[in-house]
Design a protein around this motif. Structure first.
Motif, PDB file in Angstrom:
ATOM      1  N   VAL A 197     -13.277  13.143   5.445  1.00  0.00           N
ATOM      2  CA  VAL A 197     -14.097  14.154   6.085  1.00  0.00           C
ATOM      3  C   VAL A 197     -15.235  14.536   4.894  1.00  0.00           C
ATOM      4  N   SER A 198     -16.194  15.282   5.356  1.00  0.00           N
ATOM      5  CA  SER A 198     -17.143  15.683   4.351  1.00  0.00           C
ATOM      6  C   SER A 198     -16.824  17.149   3.832  1.00  0.00           C
ATOM      7  N   ALA A 199     -16.067  17.839   4.513  1.00  0.00           N
ATOM      8  CA  ALA A 199     -15.968  19.289   4.116  1.00  0.00           C
ATOM      9  C   ALA A 199     -14.720  19.652   4.684  1.00  0.00           C
ATOM     10  N   VAL A 200     -13.954  20.558   4.061  1.00  0.00           N
ATOM     11  CA  VAL A 200     -12.776  21.189   4.521  1.00  0.00           C
ATOM     12  C   VAL A 200     -13.382  22.575   4.688  1.00  0.00           C
ATOM     13  N   VAL A 201     -12.756  23.303   5.724  1.00  0.00           N
ATOM     14  CA  VAL A 201     -13.365  24.724   6.051  1.00  0.00           C
ATOM     15  C   VAL A 201     -12.269  25.443   6.144  1.00  0.00           C
ATOM     16  N   VAL A 202     -12.035  26.292   5.382  1.00  0.00           N
ATOM     17  CA  VAL A 202     -10.918  27.332   5.310  1.00  0.00           C
ATOM     18  C   VAL A 202     -11.684  28.891   5.352  1.00  0.00           C
ATOM     19  N   GLN A 203     -11.411  29.532   6.274  1.00  0.00           N
ATOM     20  CA  GLN A 203     -11.649  31.040   6.244  1.00  0.00           C
ATOM     21  C   GLN A 203     -10.549  31.976   5.456  1.00  0.00           C
ATOM     22  N   ALA A 220      -7.495  20.764  -2.883  1.00  0.00           N
ATOM     23  CA  ALA A 220      -7.189  19.458  -1.741  1.00  0.00           C
ATOM     24  C   ALA A 220      -8.578  19.098  -1.450  1.00  0.00           C
ATOM     25  N   ALA A 221      -9.685  19.462  -1.237  1.00  0.00           N
ATOM     26  CA  ALA A 221     -10.881  19.108  -0.602  1.00  0.00           C
ATOM     27  C   ALA A 221     -11.538  18.041  -1.866  1.00  0.00           C
ATOM     28  N   HIS A 222     -11.372  18.428  -2.823  1.00  0.00           N
ATOM     29  CA  HIS A 222     -12.056  17.680  -3.880  1.00  0.00           C
ATOM     30  C   HIS A 222     -11.166  16.224  -4.220  1.00  0.00           C
ATOM     31  N   ASP A 223      -9.920  16.424  -4.162  1.00  0.00           N
ATOM     32  CA  ASP A 223      -8.895  15.223  -4.231  1.00  0.00           C
ATOM     33  C   ASP A 223      -9.196  14.312  -3.035  1.00  0.00           C
ATOM     34  N   LYS A 224      -9.863  14.740  -1.952  1.00  0.00           N
ATOM     35  CA  LYS A 224     -10.266  13.735  -0.862  1.00  0.00           C
ATOM     36  C   LYS A 224     -11.495  13.324  -0.950  1.00  0.00           C
ATOM     37  N   GLY A 225     -12.552  13.696  -2.046  1.00  0.00           N
ATOM     38  CA  GLY A 225     -13.853  13.564  -2.123  1.00  0.00           C
ATOM     39  C   GLY A 225     -14.602  14.277  -1.043  1.00  0.00           C
ATOM     40  N   ALA A 226     -14.082  15.597  -0.539  1.00  0.00           N
ATOM     41  CA  ALA A 226     -14.886  16.363   0.288  1.00  0.00           C
ATOM     42  C   ALA A 226     -15.251  17.645  -0.450  1.00  0.00           C
ATOM     43  N   LEU A 227     -16.079  18.340   0.230  1.00  0.00           N
ATOM     44  CA  LEU A 227     -16.417  19.640  -0.228  1.00  0.00           C
ATOM     45  C   LEU A 227     -15.799  20.736   0.604  1.00  0.00           C
ATOM     46  N   LEU A 228     -15.406  21.782  -0.270  1.00  0.00           N
ATOM     47  CA  LEU A 228     -14.761  23.022   0.338  1.00  0.00           C
ATOM     48  C   LEU A 228     -15.713  23.978   0.861  1.00  0.00           C
ATOM     49  N   MET A 229     -15.712  24.371   1.902  1.00  0.00           N
ATOM     50  CA  MET A 229     -16.541  25.611   2.542  1.00  0.00           C
ATOM     51  C   MET A 229     -15.491  26.599   2.892  1.00  0.00           C
ATOM     52  N   ALA A 230     -15.917  27.775   2.221  1.00  0.00           N
ATOM     53  CA  ALA A 230     -14.974  29.018   2.155  1.00  0.00           C
ATOM     54  C   ALA A 230     -15.921  29.801   3.357  1.00  0.00           C
ATOM     55  N   ALA A 231     -15.215  29.873   4.323  1.00  0.00           N
ATOM     56  CA  ALA A 231     -15.715  30.840   5.457  1.00  0.00           C
ATOM     57  C   ALA A 231     -15.130  32.190   5.219  1.00  0.00           C
ATOM     58  N   PHE A 232     -15.786  33.298   6.043  1.00  0.00           N
ATOM     59  CA  PHE A 232     -15.417  34.548   5.906  1.00  0.00           C
ATOM     60  C   PHE A 232     -15.963  35.524   7.067  1.00  0.00           C
ATOM     61  N   ASP A 250     -17.663  24.828  -2.796  1.00  0.00           N
ATOM     62  CA  ASP A 250     -18.975  24.463  -2.846  1.00  0.00           C
ATOM     63  C   ASP A 250     -20.097  24.827  -1.878  1.00  0.00           C
ATOM     64  N   ILE A 251     -19.528  25.393  -0.821  1.00  0.00           N
ATOM     65  CA  ILE A 251     -20.259  26.042   0.056  1.00  0.00           C
ATOM     66  C   ILE A 251     -19.677  27.574   0.698  1.00  0.00           C
ATOM     67  N   VAL A 252     -20.286  28.552   0.759  1.00  0.00           N
ATOM     68  CA  VAL A 252     -19.746  29.788   1.172  1.00  0.00           C
ATOM     69  C   VAL A 252     -20.510  30.249   2.282  1.00  0.00           C
ATOM     70  N   ALA A 253     -19.752  30.768   3.594  1.00  0.00           N
ATOM     71  CA  ALA A 253     -20.667  30.887   4.654  1.00  0.00           C
ATOM     72  C   ALA A 253     -19.867  32.037   5.502  1.00  0.00           C
ATOM     73  N   GLY A 254     -20.316  32.886   6.047  1.00  0.00           N
ATOM     74  CA  GLY A 254     -19.855  34.068   6.702  1.00  0.00           C
ATOM     75  C   GLY A 254     -20.752  35.354   7.188  1.00  0.00           C
TER      76      GLY A 254
END
Length: 436
Positions: A197-203, A220-232, A250-254
């Motif tokens: 996966v490119s990213a893990v999206v967690v709100q 968890a995301a970085h261990d898989k070579g993915a970005l974490l996008m924190a949503a809110f 790495d990315i924050v969106a909300g």
């Protein structure tokens, strides 16, 4: 033809060019059963008669006390915010197509970007997006551009509307969105993150109001070579909680409409999107930068433009060609007025009001769905017979939470409650008295 510049001959020439006999043929793709052939029956009315009718329609809206959140949160708006935002020099400003003569607009956007980045704990934020769902969808596409993997993993308790919009964006591009289950405590099961996966999206707080462990999600995301996008969905939460950037996102969106924007039956809204500087060139939308002119004076420019209006379309990262400019300006005014201390105080009040409401509901027979930290909303299993009582409460002027079963079949009979600084102790007590 009074208001149309083209003649019948012009129209015929255009129809011939595209191989259509009449203007009506342009609508053949629309099913006949949903087309209206007759004129719309509208009765002309005077200004005063129409105003009376509109007021009567408005009076049918719910006007009691709503304990609802789920993405749209009621907050007090200081009187000076709409007063300033509605001044003509702000209200009539438009897209800065000529940045060198739009310095006021650019400075307002720059200040908004700066405060947003500080709030979210990131290095850079853009000039805003349309709403929270749009920000999350565009953030997911951004992650795919960075990591070059056509799959994104998202939490089961990411807002359903955000999931729907993200999948809508993905469908024509052939991208995939996979769901991560939820643990018994209401947090995302990070052990189920796939490898590709490119990213893990967690709100966080998630749809059930649970505060997620973003530091664990980042690992968890970085261990898989993915970005974490924190949503809110509730920007006010970052006045109290540790911000996503400091947790490794790495990315924050909300959604940012809690900052000075009225609910307005669901819109307009304000999307916030922020990231680390190393990924800024993949960020959609516009970005305002600060520089100096040839005389050494501070000035502002549109910079790092990845929009189709500024570069070749095939090089564009998005078709987002504008931003929620006036909403962003209003939010900037709110953040500047409240300041760091003010946001913290308001956010703490939100949490305390919600905690008081939750305690009262537990005494009335409700059971927490999850025993986990929350901000200003929480999910509760309702006692038997509450579904019928819900309608009775509406008649008495109380909207008693959101039925989570509408979106999550496994949570049938669970209601999502919210309280913010607008809910007085008297209003909460009156509601609890009716519920008991």
């Amino acid at each position: 033809m009074r208001y149309l510049s083209q003649t019948p001959e012009d129209t015929k020439e255009m129809l011939d060019a595209i191989g259509v006999k009449s203007v009506e043929d342009l609508f053949d793709s629309i099913p006949a059963n949903v087309r209206r052939d007759a004129p719309i029956d509208i009765e002309p009315k005077s200004e005063w008669a129409l105003s009376k009718e509109i007021r009567a329609l408005a009076a049918q809206n719910f006007s009691g006390t709503a304990f609802l959140g789920a993405g749209c949160y009621p907050h007090d708006i200081p009187a000076h915010i709409p007063y300033l935002a509605m001044r003509s020099e702000f209200l009539t400003s438009y897209t800065p197509y000529q940045p060198e003569v739009s310095q006021g607009t650019l400075q307002a956007i720059f200040e908004f970007q700066t405060m947003t980045a500080n709030l979210l704990g990131t290095e850079v934020a853009n000039a805003s997006m349309y709403d929270g769902a749009n920000s999350v969808a565009e953030g997911a596409l951004m992650a795919i551009r960075v990591k070059k993997k056509h799959k994104v993993a998202y939490s089961r308790l990411l807002h359903p509307h955000y999931v729907e919009e993200m999948k809508t964006y993905f469908r024509p591009a052939g991208f995939e969105a996979v769901e991560l289950p939820v643990l018994p405590d209401g947090r995302t099961d990070l052990s189920k993150v796939p490898d590709d996966v490119s990213a893990v999206v967690v709100q966080s707080p998630n749809f059930a109001g649970v505060v997620e462990d973003l530091e664990a999600a980042a690992k968890a995301a970085h261990d898989k070579g993915a970005l974490l996008m924190a949503a809110f969905t509730e920007a006010m939460a970052w006045g109290l909680l540790k911000n996503p950037g400091s947790c490794g996102a790495d990315i924050v969106a909300g959604e940012g409409s809690s900052f000075g924007l009225a609910l307005n039956a669901g819109g307009p809204a304000l999307g916030l999107l922020a990231c680390s500087m190393k990924n800024v060139r993949t960020m959609p939308g516009r970005l305002v930068g600060q520089t100096v002119d040839r005389n050494g004076n501070r000035c502002f420019v549109l910079t790092l433009s990845a929009r189709e209006q500024h570069i070749r379309r095939e090089k564009a990262t998005s078709n987002i060609c504008t931003n929620s400019g006036h909403c962003a300006l209003t939010a900037a005014m709110y953040m500047a007025s409240a300041g760091r201390g003010g946001l913290h105080a308001i956010a703490k009040l939100n949490h305390d009001k919600a905690a008081y409401l939750k305690g009262g509901l537990e005494k009335a027979g409700f059971k927490p769905l999850f025993n986990a930290p929350f901000f200003n909303e929480f999910a509760m299993k309702a006692p038997a017979g509450f579904e019928k009582k819900y309608g009775e409460l509406l008649k008495k002027g109380f909207a008693a939470g959101l039925d989570m079963g509408r979106f999550f079949p496994e949570y049938k009979g669970v209601y999502l409650f919210c309280a913010t600084e607008v809910h007085t102790r008297e209003a909460i007590d009156a509601f609890l008295k009716e519920v008991a």
